[in-house]
Scaffold this motif. Structure first.
Motif, PDB file in Angstrom:
ATOM      1  N   TRP A   1       2.408  -7.243   2.433  1.00 19.71           N
ATOM      2  CA  TRP A   1       3.632  -6.726   3.049  1.00 19.71           C
ATOM      3  C   TRP A   1       3.595  -5.213   3.243  1.00 19.71           C
ATOM      4  CZ3 TRP A   1       6.941  -9.905   5.370  1.00 19.71           C
ATOM      5  CH2 TRP A   1       6.894 -11.254   5.010  1.00 19.71           C
ATOM      6  N   ILE A   2       2.475  -4.714   3.749  1.00 19.15           N
ATOM      7  CA  ILE A   2       2.442  -3.316   4.185  1.00 19.15           C
ATOM      8  C   ILE A   2       3.175  -3.206   5.526  1.00 19.15           C
ATOM      9  CG2 ILE A   2       0.251  -2.892   3.002  1.00 19.15           C
ATOM     10  CD1 ILE A   2      -0.969  -2.945   5.934  1.00 19.15           C
ATOM     11  N   PHE A   3       3.364  -1.966   5.978  1.00 17.19           N
ATOM     12  CA  PHE A   3       3.960  -1.736   7.298  1.00 17.19           C
ATOM     13  C   PHE A   3       2.822  -1.629   8.305  1.00 17.19           C
ATOM     14  CE2 PHE A   3       6.886   0.075   4.174  1.00 17.19           C
ATOM     15  CZ  PHE A   3       8.045  -0.601   4.500  1.00 17.19           C
ATOM     16  N   PRO A   4       2.573  -2.670   9.121  1.00 17.48           N
ATOM     17  CA  PRO A   4       1.355  -2.697   9.937  1.00 17.48           C
ATOM     18  C   PRO A   4       1.321  -1.648  11.030  1.00 17.48           C
ATOM     19  CG  PRO A   4       2.769  -4.561  10.491  1.00 17.48           C
ATOM     20  CD  PRO A   4       3.358  -3.916   9.272  1.00 17.48           C
ATOM     21  N   LYS A   5       2.487  -1.217  11.545  1.00 11.91           N
ATOM     22  CA  LYS A   5       2.511  -0.243  12.634  1.00 11.91           C
ATOM     23  C   LYS A   5       2.510   1.194  12.130  1.00 11.91           C
ATOM     24  CE  LYS A   5       2.698  -3.295  15.953  1.00 11.91           C
ATOM     25  NZ  LYS A   5       1.557  -3.456  16.894  1.00 11.91           N
ATOM     26  N   LEU A   6       2.676   1.391  10.821  1.00 13.14           N
ATOM     27  CA  LEU A   6       2.617   2.736  10.254  1.00 13.14           C
ATOM     28  C   LEU A   6       1.194   3.048   9.807  1.00 13.14           C
ATOM     29  CD1 LEU A   6       5.856   2.902   8.046  1.00 13.14           C
ATOM     30  CD2 LEU A   6       5.554   3.517  10.456  1.00 13.14           C
ATOM     31  N   THR A   7       0.858   4.318   9.807  1.00 10.48           N
ATOM     32  CA  THR A   7      -0.462   4.718   9.349  1.00 10.48           C
ATOM     33  C   THR A   7      -0.558   4.566   7.836  1.00 10.48           C
ATOM     34  OG1 THR A   7       0.148   7.032   8.995  1.00 10.48           O
ATOM     35  CG2 THR A   7      -0.609   6.408  11.215  1.00 10.48           C
ATOM     36  N   VAL A   8      -1.773   4.690   7.344  1.00 13.04           N
ATOM     37  CA  VAL A   8      -1.983   4.650   5.891  1.00 13.04           C
ATOM     38  C   VAL A   8      -1.167   5.741   5.218  1.00 13.04           C
ATOM     39  CG1 VAL A   8      -3.708   5.047   4.075  1.00 13.04           C
ATOM     40  CG2 VAL A   8      -4.260   3.569   6.036  1.00 13.04           C
ATOM     41  N   ARG A   9      -1.196   6.949   5.771  1.00  9.01           N
ATOM     42  CA  ARG A   9      -0.416   8.051   5.189  1.00  9.01           C
ATOM     43  C   ARG A   9       1.074   7.712   5.166  1.00  9.01           C
ATOM     44  NH1 ARG A   9      -1.320  13.466   4.660  1.00  9.01           N
ATOM     45  NH2 ARG A   9      -3.164  13.398   6.002  1.00  9.01           N
ATOM     46  N   GLU A  10       1.575   7.165   6.265  1.00  4.04           N
ATOM     47  CA  GLU A  10       3.004   6.849   6.335  1.00  4.04           C
ATOM     48  C   GLU A  10       3.382   5.742   5.357  1.00  4.04           C
ATOM     49  OE1 GLU A  10       3.661   8.075  11.050  1.00  4.04           O
ATOM     50  OE2 GLU A  10       3.012   6.058  10.496  1.00  4.04           O
ATOM     51  N   ASN A  11       2.493   4.755   5.181  1.00  5.71           N
ATOM     52  CA  ASN A  11       2.742   3.718   4.185  1.00  5.71           C
ATOM     53  C   ASN A  11       2.847   4.318   2.787  1.00  5.71           C
ATOM     54  OD1 ASN A  11       2.560   0.544   4.784  1.00  5.71           O
ATOM     55  ND2 ASN A  11       1.386   1.621   6.374  1.00  5.71           N
ATOM     56  N   LEU A  12       1.956   5.238   2.469  1.00  2.00           N
ATOM     57  CA  LEU A  12       1.979   5.862   1.145  1.00  2.00           C
ATOM     58  C   LEU A  12       3.230   6.709   0.958  1.00  2.00           C
ATOM     59  CD1 LEU A  12      -1.783   6.913   0.843  1.00  2.00           C
ATOM     60  CD2 LEU A  12      -0.653   4.939  -0.211  1.00  2.00           C
ATOM     61  N   LEU A  13       3.645   7.408   2.010  1.00  3.39           N
ATOM     62  CA  LEU A  13       4.862   8.219   1.918  1.00  3.39           C
ATOM     63  C   LEU A  13       6.095   7.342   1.729  1.00  3.39           C
ATOM     64  CD1 LEU A  13       4.140  10.945   4.626  1.00  3.39           C
ATOM     65  CD2 LEU A  13       4.306  11.289   2.151  1.00  3.39           C
TER      66      LEU A  13
ATOM     67  N   PRO B   1     -11.039   5.375  -2.867  1.00  2.00           N
ATOM     68  CA  PRO B   1     -11.489   6.427  -1.937  1.00  2.00           C
ATOM     69  C   PRO B   1     -11.416   6.013  -0.472  1.00  2.00           C
ATOM     70  CG  PRO B   1     -13.025   6.176  -3.776  1.00  2.00           C
ATOM     71  CD  PRO B   1     -12.064   5.053  -3.871  1.00  2.00           C
ATOM     72  N   VAL B   2     -11.512   4.708  -0.181  1.00  2.00           N
ATOM     73  CA  VAL B   2     -11.503   4.263   1.211  1.00  2.00           C
ATOM     74  C   VAL B   2     -10.226   4.704   1.919  1.00  2.00           C
ATOM     75  CG1 VAL B   2     -10.472   2.004   0.676  1.00  2.00           C
ATOM     76  CG2 VAL B   2     -11.867   2.276   2.730  1.00  2.00           C
ATOM     77  N   LEU B   3      -9.125   4.825   1.204  1.00  2.00           N
ATOM     78  CA  LEU B   3      -7.862   5.192   1.847  1.00  2.00           C
ATOM     79  C   LEU B   3      -7.886   6.638   2.335  1.00  2.00           C
ATOM     80  CD1 LEU B   3      -5.267   3.497  -0.542  1.00  2.00           C
ATOM     81  CD2 LEU B   3      -6.213   2.628   1.604  1.00  2.00           C
ATOM     82  N   GLY B   4      -8.605   7.493   1.630  1.00  2.00           N
ATOM     83  CA  GLY B   4      -8.657   8.897   2.024  1.00  2.00           C
ATOM     84  C   GLY B   4      -9.277   9.110   3.390  1.00  2.00           C
ATOM     85  N   SER B   5     -10.167   8.216   3.782  1.00  2.02           N
ATOM     86  CA  SER B   5     -10.819   8.340   5.089  1.00  2.02           C
ATOM     87  C   SER B   5     -10.091   7.572   6.177  1.00  2.02           C
ATOM     88  CB  SER B   5     -12.263   7.836   4.987  1.00  2.02           C
ATOM     89  OG  SER B   5     -12.294   6.466   4.625  1.00  2.02           O
ATOM     90  N   ARG B   6      -8.971   6.912   5.843  1.00  5.56           N
ATOM     91  CA  ARG B   6      -8.247   6.089   6.811  1.00  5.56           C
ATOM     92  C   ARG B   6      -6.791   6.535   6.964  1.00  5.56           C
ATOM     93  NH1 ARG B   6     -10.959   1.079   7.185  1.00  5.56           N
ATOM     94  NH2 ARG B   6     -13.162   1.462   6.713  1.00  5.56           N
ATOM     95  N   LEU B   7      -6.477   7.758   6.622  1.00  5.64           N
ATOM     96  CA  LEU B   7      -5.079   8.177   6.566  1.00  5.64           C
ATOM     97  C   LEU B   7      -4.363   8.063   7.904  1.00  5.64           C
ATOM     98  CD1 LEU B   7      -5.252  11.276   4.172  1.00  5.64           C
ATOM     99  CD2 LEU B   7      -4.207   9.048   3.726  1.00  5.64           C
ATOM    100  N   SER B   8      -5.068   8.282   9.002  1.00  4.85           N
ATOM    101  CA  SER B   8      -4.424   8.230  10.313  1.00  4.85           C
ATOM    102  C   SER B   8      -4.534   6.862  10.975  1.00  4.85           C
ATOM    103  CB  SER B   8      -5.041   9.286  11.234  1.00  4.85           C
ATOM    104  OG  SER B   8      -6.432   9.050  11.400  1.00  4.85           O
ATOM    105  N   GLN B   9      -5.130   5.892  10.281  1.00  6.78           N
ATOM    106  CA  GLN B   9      -5.318   4.547  10.846  1.00  6.78           C
ATOM    107  C   GLN B   9      -4.098   3.684  10.544  1.00  6.78           C
ATOM    108  OE1 GLN B   9      -9.144   2.900   9.919  1.00  6.78           O
ATOM    109  NE2 GLN B   9      -8.555   0.794  10.403  1.00  6.78           N
TER     110      GLN B   9
END
Length: 248
Positions: free
Chosen positions: A86-98, A118-126
């Motif tokens: 149940w993540i937010f699929p249309k939001l970026t990784v950064r926006e999900n974390l925020l 660490p994989v999340l750090g390279s996908r923040l804008s995805q």
């Protein structure tokens, strides 16, 4: 940290969990094992105030939370990673974390989540919906951690996740308890993950407690472990012999 006394919970007039008792101590990982339909997810929903009918007592840090709304329970310091992510699929990784950080008053993303995953750090804008299933699972865990919970409820984190990420989740869970002073209730069918992560476990069958005790690894294949017998669905009963009749 978490105390459950005589919990009954269900849907409509039907109880799914029956008179359950469970304690979770600070910095402890407690596993909840059981087959499909055993009542594991119902237990999690009852703790988080997501069911319309719950009786018994659920207390957190010595204060009752039974009857509180879900967002009030979350603000007390209980985080949930639900089955299915149940993540937010249309939001970026950064926006999900925020979004997860908002539960802590908008304090921002925890740097530690990138140490754990660490994989999340390279996908923040995805966008979250473009990640693999396993990456979405670690994003859901990281999002919950950004809310700075004291107790984390993980509902089937291994479901649909590739084995290498399941192993990483199994490493991260006890590390979280050591570094972040966090307690974890780990709901799973994956016995290997519980053996890797938990100190104690309970087993549910048809919504009732059938086993409770320390988790002890055992050499050999998974199927040889004593707890494995609780995770196999009951064998179907053979069909009765019926009298043969001539059909005219």
């Amino acid at each position: 940290m978490l105390r459950i006394e005589n919990l009954c919970a269900g849907y409509g007039d039907v109880d799914v969990v029956h008179n359950l008792r469970l304690d979770v101590l600070p910095n402890e990982v407690v596993g909840v094992l059981g087959c499909n339909g055993a009542g594991k997810t119902t237990l999690v929903k009852a703790v988080m105030g997501l069911l319309p009918r719950v009786s018994g007592e659920v207390s957190f840090l010595g204060q009752p939370v039974t009857g509180l709304r879900t967002h009030e329970i979350a603000c007390r310091g209980i985080g949930l990673v639900p089955q299915g992510r149940w993540i937010f699929p249309k939001l970026t990784v950064r926006e999900n974390l925020l979004m997860g950080a908002q539960a802590a008053g908008g304090a921002g993303i925890l740097d530690e989540v990138f140490d754990y995953f660490p994989v999340l750090g390279s996908r923040l804008s995805q966008q979250g919906g473009t990640l693999s299933g396993g990456e979405q699972q670690v994003l859901a865990i990281a999002r919950a951690l950004c809310g700075r919970p004291k107790l984390l409820l993980l509902d089937e984190p291994s479901d649909g996740v590739q084995p290498n990420l399941v192993e990483r989740i199994g490493e991260v869970i006890p590390e979280l308890c050591r570094r972040s002073k966090l307690a974890v209730l780990l709901v799973e069918q994956n016995l290997d993950l519980v053996l890797q992560s938990a100190q104690r476990c309970i087993v549910l069958s048809n919504g009732r407690l059938v086993h409770a005790g320390a988790v002890e690894s055992q050499p050999g294949d998974r199927g040889e472990h004593p707890l494995a017998r609780y995770l196999s669905p009951p064998a179907a009963e053979p069909a009765p012999d019926l009298p043969h009749e001539n059909i005219q």
